[in-house]
Design a protein around this motif. Structure first.
Motif, PDB file in Angstrom:
ATOM      1  N   LYS A  19       0.737  -1.067  -0.095  1.00 31.95           N
ATOM      2  CA  LYS A  19       0.395  -0.197  -0.096  1.00 31.95           C
ATOM      3  C   LYS A  19       1.241   1.223  -0.058  1.00 31.95           C
ATOM      4  CE  LYS A  19      -3.179   2.824   3.107  1.00 31.95           C
ATOM      5  NZ  LYS A  19      -1.977   3.705   3.421  1.00 31.95           N
ATOM      6  N   GLU A  23       1.351   4.373  -2.523  1.00 36.00           N
ATOM      7  CA  GLU A  23       1.324   5.714  -2.076  1.00 36.00           C
ATOM      8  C   GLU A  23       2.475   7.085  -2.518  1.00 36.00           C
ATOM      9  OE1 GLU A  23      -2.317   5.597   1.290  1.00 36.00           O
ATOM     10  OE2 GLU A  23      -0.037   4.650   1.792  1.00 36.00           O
ATOM     11  N   TYR A  34      -7.792   9.982  -5.581  1.00 33.58           N
ATOM     12  CA  TYR A  34      -7.228   8.527  -4.464  1.00 33.58           C
ATOM     13  C   TYR A  34      -8.209   8.703  -4.063  1.00 33.58           C
ATOM     14  CZ  TYR A  34      -2.820   8.252  -2.790  1.00 33.58           C
ATOM     15  OH  TYR A  34      -2.269   8.972  -2.185  1.00 33.58           O
ATOM     16  N   THR A  35      -8.961   6.974  -3.386  1.00 30.01           N
ATOM     17  CA  THR A  35      -9.005   7.000  -2.276  1.00 30.01           C
ATOM     18  C   THR A  35      -8.148   5.937  -1.644  1.00 30.01           C
ATOM     19  OG1 THR A  35     -11.563   5.816  -2.022  1.00 30.01           O
ATOM     20  CG2 THR A  35     -11.384   8.363  -1.960  1.00 30.01           C
ATOM     21  N   VAL A  36      -8.908   5.242  -0.436  1.00 33.75           N
ATOM     22  CA  VAL A  36      -8.116   3.890   0.091  1.00 33.75           C
ATOM     23  C   VAL A  36      -8.713   2.564   0.884  1.00 33.75           C
ATOM     24  CG1 VAL A  36      -6.045   2.301   0.665  1.00 33.75           C
ATOM     25  CG2 VAL A  36      -5.627   4.766  -0.235  1.00 33.75           C
ATOM     26  N   CYS A  61      -5.669  -4.289  -0.506  1.00 35.47           N
ATOM     27  CA  CYS A  61      -6.366  -3.332  -0.197  1.00 35.47           C
ATOM     28  C   CYS A  61      -6.685  -2.194  -1.626  1.00 35.47           C
ATOM     29  CB  CYS A  61      -5.429  -2.091   0.090  1.00 35.47           C
ATOM     30  SG  CYS A  61      -3.671  -1.769  -0.366  1.00 35.47           S
ATOM     31  N   PHE A  63      -7.373   0.780  -4.101  1.00 33.18           N
ATOM     32  CA  PHE A  63      -7.780   1.717  -4.152  1.00 33.18           C
ATOM     33  C   PHE A  63      -7.960   2.793  -5.296  1.00 33.18           C
ATOM     34  CE2 PHE A  63      -3.597   1.376  -2.179  1.00 33.18           C
ATOM     35  CZ  PHE A  63      -2.702   2.597  -2.616  1.00 33.18           C
ATOM     36  N   LEU A  65      -9.421   4.938  -7.939  1.00 36.16           N
ATOM     37  CA  LEU A  65      -8.836   6.882  -8.343  1.00 36.16           C
ATOM     38  C   LEU A  65     -10.109   7.351  -9.703  1.00 36.16           C
ATOM     39  CD1 LEU A  65      -6.608   5.094  -7.792  1.00 36.16           C
ATOM     40  CD2 LEU A  65      -5.254   5.670  -9.573  1.00 36.16           C
TER      41      LEU A  65
END
Length: 129
Positions: A19, A23, A34-36, A61, A63, A65
């Motif tokens: 992860k 990032e 983006y979110t994770v 995880c 992501f 985007l």
């Protein structure tokens, strides 16, 4: 100002152990939309599972985007290059989905009205607490 038309969503699944590397890579290429989601349990095949158990250890995880449609191919190229730098055993998969609409700041969105009656109820409910 960006009008957020013709946007796509890229969904990236990657081993959670990588992860931070992803990032850092997104930071390096100056991508900041983006979110994770961490601790995703995944089943990739009969023999490859990340279920966060003793039998199937590990998690992935996700992501999410958001990017203009015309930038998808370039981002895929960048992400494939990033993926090539990782060990083969690392899970990394990508999906690309068209977005019907992107609303980055709902309060500034003029095409969506506020239900004033509901807003008053919500404010009153909050005031009573």
């Amino acid at each position: 100002m960006n009008n957020f038309q013709n946007y796509k969503m890229m969904i990236i699944y990657i081993n959670e152990s990588h992860k931070v590397m992803l990032e850092d890579f997104l930071e390096e290429i100056h991508f900041h939309l983006y979110t994770v989601q961490r601790k995703a349990e995944s089943v990739w095949s009969e023999k490859l599972k990340h279920k966060n158990t003793h039998i199937w250890p590990g998690t992935d995880c996700i992501f999410l985007l958001s990017l203009p449609g015309e930038k998808v191919e370039h981002m895929l190229k960048m992400l494939k290059t990033f993926r090539a730098s990782l060990p083969y055993e690392i899970v990394m998969a990508i999906g690309v989905i068209p977005l019907e609409r992107t609303v980055p700041d709902l309060l500034k969105e003029k095409s969506v009205e506020i239900d004033t009656e509901l807003l008053e109820k919500l404010k009153n409910k909050k005031d009573k607490k």
